[in-house]
Write an enzyme that holds these catalytic residues in place. Sequence first.
Site, PDB file in Angstrom:
ATOM      1  N   THR A  73       0.946  -1.390   0.118  1.00 48.10           N
ATOM      2  CA  THR A  73      -0.063  -0.441  -0.524  1.00 48.10           C
ATOM      3  C   THR A  73       0.897   0.945   0.263  1.00 48.10           C
ATOM      4  O   THR A  73       0.546   2.340  -0.812  1.00 48.10           O
ATOM      5  CB  THR A  73      -1.162  -0.625   1.407  1.00 48.10           C
ATOM      6  OG1 THR A  73      -1.812  -1.104   1.071  1.00 48.10           O
ATOM      7  CG2 THR A  73      -1.526   1.686   1.438  1.00 48.10           C
ATOM      8  N   SER A 196       4.859  -7.139  -1.603  1.00 47.47           N
ATOM      9  CA  SER A 196       4.126  -7.041  -0.520  1.00 47.47           C
ATOM     10  C   SER A 196       4.223  -8.067   0.367  1.00 47.47           C
ATOM     11  O   SER A 196       4.718  -9.255  -0.432  1.00 47.47           O
ATOM     12  CB  SER A 196       2.968  -6.528  -0.524  1.00 47.47           C
ATOM     13  OG  SER A 196       1.931  -7.041   0.894  1.00 47.47           O
ATOM     14  N   CYS A 321     -16.461  -5.219   1.330  1.00 49.78           N
ATOM     15  CA  CYS A 321     -18.531  -5.741   2.360  1.00 49.78           C
ATOM     16  C   CYS A 321     -17.229  -4.011   3.415  1.00 49.78           C
ATOM     17  O   CYS A 321     -16.314  -4.413   3.474  1.00 49.78           O
ATOM     18  CB  CYS A 321     -18.255  -5.996   3.013  1.00 49.78           C
ATOM     19  SG  CYS A 321     -18.972  -6.199   4.777  1.00 49.78           S
TER      20      CYS A 321
HETATM   21  N1  PLP Z   1      -2.387  -4.265  -4.371  1.00 51.34           N
HETATM   22  C1  PLP Z   1      -2.715  -6.123  -4.094  1.00 51.34           C
HETATM   23  C2  PLP Z   1      -2.578  -5.878  -6.256  1.00 51.34           C
HETATM   24  C3  PLP Z   1      -3.500  -6.643  -3.187  1.00 51.34           C
HETATM   25  O1  PLP Z   1      -3.531  -8.249  -3.378  1.00 51.34           O
HETATM   26  C4  PLP Z   1      -2.784  -6.023  -2.142  1.00 51.34           C
HETATM   27  C5  PLP Z   1      -2.794  -7.029  -0.152  1.00 51.34           C
HETATM   28  O2  PLP Z   1      -4.545  -6.918  -0.976  1.00 51.34           O
HETATM   29  C6  PLP Z   1      -1.871  -4.831  -1.738  1.00 51.34           C
HETATM   30  C7  PLP Z   1      -1.215  -4.119  -3.196  1.00 51.34           C
HETATM   31  C8  PLP Z   1      -1.559  -4.234  -0.318  1.00 51.34           C
HETATM   32  O3  PLP Z   1      -0.679  -4.647  -0.066  1.00 51.34           O
HETATM   33  P1  PLP Z   1       0.074  -4.123   1.955  1.00 51.34           P
HETATM   34  O4  PLP Z   1      -1.157  -5.250   2.382  1.00 51.34           O
HETATM   35  O5  PLP Z   1       1.059  -4.932   1.678  1.00 51.34           O
HETATM   36  O6  PLP Z   1       0.002  -2.788   1.917  1.00 51.34           O
END
Ligand code: PLP
Length: 379
Positions: A73, A196, A321
């Site tokens: 994120t 991530s 949700c």
């Molecule tokens: N991008 C994608 C495609 C994801 O599936 C996720 C997590 O759900 C993220 C970004 C965000 O990752 P993080 O949980 O490390 O912030």
Amino acid sequence: MSTHRTYLDHNATAPLRPEAAGAMAVAIGVCGNPSSVHHEGRRARAIIETAREQVAKLVNAKPLEVIFTAGATEANNWVVSGGAWTTILSAEIEHDSVRGPLANSGATLRTLAVSGDGVVPVEEIAHHALSAPATDGRTLVMLQMANNETGVLQPVADAAPICREHGLHIHTDAVQMPGRLSIDFAGLGVDTLSLSSHKLGGPAGAGALIIRDGIKLASFITGGGQERRRRAGTENLIGIAGFGAAAEAASIDVSATARLGRLRDRLEAGIREITPSAVIVGVGSQRLPNTTSVAMPGQAAETLVIKLDLAGFAVSAGAACSSGKVGASHVLTAMGLAPEIANNAIRLSLGWNSSEADVTAFLEVWGVVTRPRALRAVA
Ligand code: PLP
């Protein structure tokens, strides 16, 4: 409620790999700040640099291109905020960590069209690349590698040379790739790529932005000079140690793609046989080998998720949700799917510790949880 649990939600978060737990247990015993010059500090620094090499190897990048963050994120937000972009091109299927910061970016936003199978056609990128005011080098294209809900793959390898040729910065969110498909950062030719830790069997709260050598991006978090002055803040030593070890375990597991693909194919064949009306989303596209998005028309996703949970299976609903309100998934809606599919899709996602027994157990209950309730006799 069943006491035996089967975890089919690796795309939400993957179970911690033993290699990651081991590396974290070692890092817990290290007290130094990686920026300190004394022995303790140097021990901590060595852990960080080992992890950097492990993550670099996972994606075929140079270690100096790996900048640790608190997750994907942060990495995705950083790219949106760090370039003073005048134009940003992205599709509605991107993760919320890409979509969320767009509104405050100050850039002109352009939406890339998505096919019914969940793919952004490369012609769509070419069309926008030609019409974007790219000469100032301030146009950003965001194109994920694989979708977290459907597993559909995007044509990043084809889009990157077009972007490079026209002077556009191309970023890819590759969060769902490691442990499922290999990533070649150098070969892809993208400018930035986000990862991530917790999606590949490391701990949550760690991630990375891979920034191609020479690419300028203003820092998102400022303060101290950590991470080559690109990302301030004392490093999350334990999290980064676990991330590195998980990355190494995923790099070594070269048979994962084929193994997951076999399990996923058996899962989908079984679902089709037991419930011929089931719709598998994105089936006409190239997909991750671990992900199945399946809708049972007329059966609400959240009901299926609860029934499966009671039967001992952890799966996700495709629909988001929030605040007690369940809405259609933005990904499935962007694909133009009918509401009875977009509202009813559940996601099954396999990973490093999934087994044939998990698939067998799931198929044993699938017919039961999807059976329509018997009509009650009306008095
Ligand atoms: N991008 C994608 C495609 C994801 O599936 C996720 C997590 O759900 C993220 C970004 C965000 O990752 P993080 O949980 O490390 O912030």
